[in-house]
Design a protein around this motif. Structure first.
Motif, mmCIF file in Angstrom:
data_model
loop_
_atom_site.group_PDB
_atom_site.id
_atom_site.type_symbol
_atom_site.label_atom_id
_atom_site.label_comp_id
_atom_site.label_asym_id
_atom_site.label_seq_id
_atom_site.Cartn_x
_atom_site.Cartn_y
_atom_site.Cartn_z
ATOM 1 N N LEU A 86 0.837 -1.197 0.000
ATOM 2 C CA LEU A 86 0.000 0.000 0.000
ATOM 3 C C LEU A 86 0.877 1.254 0.000
ATOM 4 C CD1 LEU A 86 -2.807 -1.074 2.503
ATOM 5 C CD2 LEU A 86 -2.944 -0.951 0.031
ATOM 6 N N TYR A 87 2.005 1.164 -0.686
ATOM 7 C CA TYR A 87 2.894 2.320 -0.810
ATOM 8 C C TYR A 87 2.415 3.216 -1.959
ATOM 9 C CZ TYR A 87 6.444 0.743 2.494
ATOM 10 O OH TYR A 87 7.115 0.387 3.633
ATOM 11 N N THR A 88 2.389 4.512 -1.710
ATOM 12 C CA THR A 88 1.985 5.457 -2.744
ATOM 13 C C THR A 88 3.113 5.646 -3.758
ATOM 14 O OG1 THR A 88 2.760 7.293 -1.385
ATOM 15 C CG2 THR A 88 0.442 6.682 -1.186
ATOM 16 N N ALA A 89 2.741 5.890 -4.997
ATOM 17 C CA ALA A 89 3.743 6.090 -6.047
ATOM 18 C C ALA A 89 4.441 7.436 -5.900
ATOM 19 C CB ALA A 89 3.092 5.988 -7.421
ATOM 20 N N LYS A 90 3.747 8.436 -5.346
ATOM 21 C CA LYS A 90 4.312 9.773 -5.158
ATOM 22 C C LYS A 90 4.330 10.107 -3.675
ATOM 23 C CE LYS A 90 4.465 10.680 -9.644
ATOM 24 N NZ LYS A 90 5.731 10.885 -10.389
ATOM 25 N N ASP A 91 5.343 10.888 -3.266
ATOM 26 C CA ASP A 91 5.389 11.320 -1.878
ATOM 27 C C ASP A 91 4.617 12.622 -1.728
ATOM 28 O OD1 ASP A 91 7.000 13.327 -2.885
ATOM 29 O OD2 ASP A 91 8.869 12.431 -2.180
ATOM 30 N N ALA A 92 4.728 13.250 -0.550
ATOM 31 C CA ALA A 92 3.943 14.455 -0.275
ATOM 32 C C ALA A 92 4.320 15.609 -1.194
ATOM 33 C CB ALA A 92 4.135 14.867 1.189
ATOM 34 N N ARG A 93 5.551 15.579 -1.745
ATOM 35 C CA ARG A 93 5.991 16.636 -2.667
ATOM 36 C C ARG A 93 5.755 16.273 -4.116
ATOM 37 N NH1 ARG A 93 12.017 17.178 -0.609
ATOM 38 N NH2 ARG A 93 11.750 14.920 -0.781
ATOM 39 N N GLN A 94 4.983 15.208 -4.351
ATOM 40 C CA GLN A 94 4.681 14.729 -5.693
ATOM 41 C C GLN A 94 5.928 14.269 -6.441
ATOM 42 O OE1 GLN A 94 1.478 14.166 -6.894
ATOM 43 N NE2 GLN A 94 1.133 14.581 -4.718
ATOM 44 N N GLN A 95 6.918 13.852 -5.679
ATOM 45 C CA GLN A 95 8.100 13.225 -6.258
ATOM 46 C C GLN A 95 7.924 11.703 -6.177
ATOM 47 O OE1 GLN A 95 10.619 15.082 -7.619
ATOM 48 N NE2 GLN A 95 9.379 16.892 -7.136
ATOM 49 N N ASP A 96 8.660 10.984 -7.015
ATOM 50 C CA ASP A 96 8.594 9.528 -6.961
ATOM 51 C C ASP A 96 8.962 9.033 -5.569
ATOM 52 O OD1 ASP A 96 7.858 9.366 -9.593
ATOM 53 O OD2 ASP A 96 9.874 8.956 -10.347
ATOM 54 N N ASP A 123 -2.009 1.604 -4.914
ATOM 55 C CA ASP A 123 -1.741 2.969 -4.469
ATOM 56 C C ASP A 123 -3.035 3.512 -3.862
ATOM 57 O OD1 ASP A 123 -1.369 5.716 -4.182
ATOM 58 O OD2 ASP A 123 -0.015 5.835 -5.899
ATOM 59 N N PRO A 124 -3.090 3.714 -2.538
ATOM 60 C CA PRO A 124 -4.351 4.153 -1.905
ATOM 61 C C PRO A 124 -4.842 5.504 -2.419
ATOM 62 C CG PRO A 124 -2.758 3.400 -0.262
ATOM 63 C CD PRO A 124 -2.020 3.521 -1.548
ATOM 64 N N ILE A 125 -3.934 6.324 -2.966
ATOM 65 C CA ILE A 125 -4.327 7.656 -3.430
ATOM 66 C C ILE A 125 -4.920 7.602 -4.832
ATOM 67 C CG2 ILE A 125 -3.527 9.988 -3.920
ATOM 68 C CD1 ILE A 125 -3.502 9.232 -0.961
ATOM 69 N N GLY A 305 -4.652 3.252 5.317
ATOM 70 C CA GLY A 305 -3.394 3.941 5.517
ATOM 71 C C GLY A 305 -2.513 3.917 4.287
ATOM 72 N N GLN A 306 -1.323 4.472 4.438
ATOM 73 C CA GLN A 306 -0.364 4.554 3.337
ATOM 74 C C GLN A 306 0.987 4.004 3.790
ATOM 75 O OE1 GLN A 306 -0.165 8.575 1.846
ATOM 76 N NE2 GLN A 306 -2.368 8.845 1.958
ATOM 77 N N ASP A 307 1.766 3.539 2.812
ATOM 78 C CA ASP A 307 3.107 3.010 3.058
ATOM 79 C C ASP A 307 3.073 1.877 4.080
ATOM 80 O OD1 ASP A 307 3.961 4.816 1.234
ATOM 81 O OD2 ASP A 307 4.920 6.169 2.655
ATOM 82 N N LEU A 308 2.215 0.908 3.782
ATOM 83 C CA LEU A 308 2.075 -0.286 4.611
ATOM 84 C C LEU A 308 2.203 -1.520 3.728
ATOM 85 C CD1 LEU A 308 -1.131 0.715 6.621
ATOM 86 C CD2 LEU A 308 1.200 0.838 7.468
ATOM 87 N N ILE A 309 2.483 -2.656 4.365
ATOM 88 C CA ILE A 309 2.434 -3.955 3.696
ATOM 89 C C ILE A 309 1.448 -4.822 4.452
ATOM 90 C CG2 ILE A 309 3.712 -6.027 3.034
ATOM 91 C CD1 ILE A 309 6.245 -4.355 2.961
#
Length: 714
Positions: A86-96, A123-125, A305-309
């Motif tokens: 459940l890791y997002t492809a982009k971080d909070a700054r919209q970077q990879d 990707d939860p987002i 949530g985000q960034d989970l397995i």
């Protein structure tokens, strides 16, 4: 096929030059054929690469390949397991997101190695539909108790809540006209005012707030029913305690002549009504406690949530958060990392393998640390505020492999001392609870202030005679445990320490403990461990042996023995020093006839029937202080790895062997971590596939053919 010129030469013996047209046809056909062959081969390579994809781990230690322990575990996995990132492809700054790629690669590797493991990446987002689908699948698969919780909430607010609001509302009305404005400032008056205020306002308002919170919590698409029921229970528990206090205080002041008659009358009549409210609250609490566990609610919240397995088994699951996968080791390295930004260590495999192991195992294997008094040794503490025990790192390693870690003061003295100091110690396991555990016996000199402490040896002997297994880690001047070790043909000379000679003038300290080994007589750096199943995987890894007592082997019937940790003579003469206090003296030397000459062993393993025993002459070599010494060269690259990885690996493998978990014995790639090769971008990958394989290579062949044509033309 023979050309006309060649046929004429063969028939007449005279050479006839080829015409320009013949050369065009001949070399043009060669070029065309070469181009076609290269294009076909390139296409075939691309097809095979897409059809039969294969990852190659190019790191020296193979840290992005699965450990042999993991492969041995998952290849025979009996149940289906699904791994979900459940890791997002982009971080909070919209970077990879730099953490998403390694996680995906790792999950894919698990799926490659076991037919019973599948993986998915959500990707939860950007993929809310897939997230909702996962929630639905989880509720359907694990949510058998969801219906009971939902029905309880409906019934509670339909019936019980209505009764409580009616009862407490009537009570508030009964207390509405009680005269509190004339009460004084004394303790009695303040208590009476608190009683009246609780009845009039506190209790009714608490029920109103409960309903408002529940209404808000029920609005989401997937409500957290467990959290709602927990909130109801907490509110009812507070209500029950308040009503019990009101009854107790009412009975205290109902006949007090200094209380007004109107208030005394209320206090005399109200206890049965308060008891009825308390009874209803307590009965409802019992219903809640009988609902059973609703873990699916926790899973629902985790999926949001985000960034989970997620590790989803057939009947249970585990959630692995970001901190378990990307470990910040800087907190354990105060004094080494000032001014340095430390890269988080990728510990995804250990976290996932532990989760799978816990799902696959019916019972956790146990390890019991047995100590001769003193505080617990493996307690993790609360970094950075409270340091853990001196062996907390060993405890964490074992918990990471799904062991249940227990501790027991075999003398019982720590509990007595804590009680005397007014700080009762946490309860420790009984003898019955540790009888089937692997014992780690910390053999240290006991506290003699209250007389000689009892020996661990008789209980260790009973444990081994009953078919148990144990590891002994000892210190100088401790009990030699002869009653337990002699039947295995092992002996510890705890009255001496293994040392090596020190060249004069070389006592200066160095920043590297490996260099200090040549200067401090009781320190040895080794990378050969003896020939045994538990030591073979760690050969060539550095370990440091600190202050070890000699371990000796003698013949014993029915016992298989293996010498471990042979002390090298690379530092010069090695012996067992009997005058332990002298090893820090300037004139320290070997005393003929007093000290025992080498060769020396620092450990041994023995097996007798169902019992297994490992004896290591140094407990200091496995403390957090040693295990957490960082490799300075890697630290300069902002990567934290142990300078002496063999110490921890040796201990872990010994426990696996003692627990008869041989398939888990191996070396951890994390013990020799190196940098990871960056993942290729889609553009770079397309450039290699199309630009190099389909355009550049055929183009080079075509250019070579054209060049050859112009070079050979008339």
């Amino acid at each position: 096929m023979m050309s006309n010129a060649e046929a004429h030469k063969q028939a007449t013996g005279q050479f006839v030059p080829e015409t320009q047209h013949q050369r065009w046809v001949k070399y043009g056909a060669n070029v065309a054929l070469s181009v076609i062959v290269v294009i076909v081969l390139a296409g075939l390579i691309v097809y095979l690469a897409e059809r039969f994809s294969r990852r190659v781990d190019t790191t020296a230690a193979g840290i992005y390949s699965l450990k042999p322990q993991t492969v041995n575990l998952i290849k025979d996995l009996k149940q289906k397991v699904k791994l979900v990132s459940l890791y997002t492809a982009k971080d909070a700054r919209q970077q990879d997101n730099p953490y998403a790629g390694p996680v995906r690669d790792l999950l894919e590797e698990y799926a490659r190695k076991s037919p019973n493991i599948e993986f998915d990446v959500i990707d939860p987002i950007t993929q809310p539909t897939k997230t909702d689908q996962l929630v639905s699948e989880a509720v359907q698969k694990y949510g058998g108790a969801v219906k009971d919780y939902r029905e309880f909430i409906d019934q509670f607010f339909k019936d019980t809540y209505r009764q409580l609001t009616e009862l407490t509302g009537n009570e508030a009305t009964a207390a509405a006209d009680l005269p509190t404005d004339t009460l004084g400032e004394d303790e009695r008056s303040q208590t009476i005012a608190a009683i009246v205020n609780t009845v009039r306002e506190v209790v009714p308002q608490s029920l109103t707030r409960l309903k408002e919170r529940a209404d808000r919590a029920l609005k989401p698409k997937y409500p957290d029913y467990k959290a709602i029921v927990d909130a109801i229970r907490d509110s009812l528990d507070s209500l029950s305690q308040r009503e019990a206090a009101l009854v107790r205080l009412a009975k205290t002041y109902q006949n007090d002549p200094q209380v007004s008659e109107q208030i005394r009358k209320y206090l005399g009549e109200s206890p049965p009504r308060h008891e009825a409210i308390q009874k209803l609250a307590d009965e409802t609490i019992k219903k809640i406690d009988g609902l059973g566990e609703l873990k699916v609610g926790q899973l629902q919240q985790a999926i949001k949530g985000q960034d989970l397995i997620l590790v989803l088994g057939e009947n249970d699951w585990r959630v692995i958060d970001f901190g378990q996968v990307w470990v910040n080791d800087a907190r354990d390295l105060r004094g080494f990392t000032e001014g340095r930004e430390i890269k988080p260590r990728f510990a995804g495999e250990q976290a996932i393998t532990t989760a799978i192991l816990s799902l696959a195992s019916n019972n956790k294997p146990k390890v019991a640390f047995i100590r001769p008094g003193g505080p617990p040794l493996t307690s993790p503490g609360f970094p950075p505020f409270q340091r853990g025990g001196p062996l907390s790192e060993l405890g964490e390693r074992l918990r990471g492999y799904n062991f249940e870690v227990l501790e027991k003061d075999i003398t019982g003295m720590w509990a007595m001392q804590s009680q005397m100091q007014g700080m009762p110690a946490a309860p420790e396991p009984s003898d019955e609870q540790i009888k089937d555990a692997v014992w780690i016996v910390i053999n240290a000199p006991g506290d003699t202030r209250m007389g000689p402490p009892p020996s661990i040896s008789p209980k260790l002997a009973d444990h081994l005679n009953a078919g148990g297994s144990a590891m002994v880690l000892t210190m100088p001047n401790a009990d030699n445990l002869s009653e337990a070790l002699k039947p295995f043909g092992l002996e510890m000379d705890t009255g001496s320490v293994i040392v090596h000679e020190v060249p004069k003038g070389e006592r200066a300290q160095s920043s590297d403990i490996a260099e200090n080994a040549a200067r401090l007589p009781f320190i040895f750096v080794i990378n050969e461990y003896g020939q045994h199943l538990l030591t073979r995987p760690v050969q060539s890894l550095d370990s440091v042996i600190v202050g070890s007592v000699p371990v000796k082997i003698s013949k014993a019937e029915g016992v298989t023995q293996t010498p471990l940790l042979p002390i090298p003579d690379s530092f010069g003469k090695v012996w067992a020093e009997t005058n332990i206090d002298s090893i820090t003296d300037e004139n320290f030397k070997f005393d003929e006839g007093v000290d025992v000459p080498g060769p020396m062993l620092a450990a041994a393993a023995a097996e007798k029937g169902n019992s297994r025993l490992v004896v290591i002459g140094s407990v200091q070599s496995f403390t957090d202080q040693i295990l957490n010494i960082p490799d300075q060269e890697m630290l300069r690259r902002r990567i934290v790895v142990s300078r002496f990885p063999g110490n921890g690996e040796l201990f872990t493998n010994a426990v696996f062997w003692l627990a008869k978990m041989e398939p888990m014995i191996a070396i951890s790639p994390a013990a020799m971590e190196v940098s990871r090769i960056e993942r290729m971008s889609e553009a770079a990958l397309a450039g290699w596939r199309v630009g190099v394989l389909l355009i550049l290579l055929p183009g080079l062949v075509l250019a070579a053919g054209i060049g050859m044509y112009f070079a050979r033309r008339d």
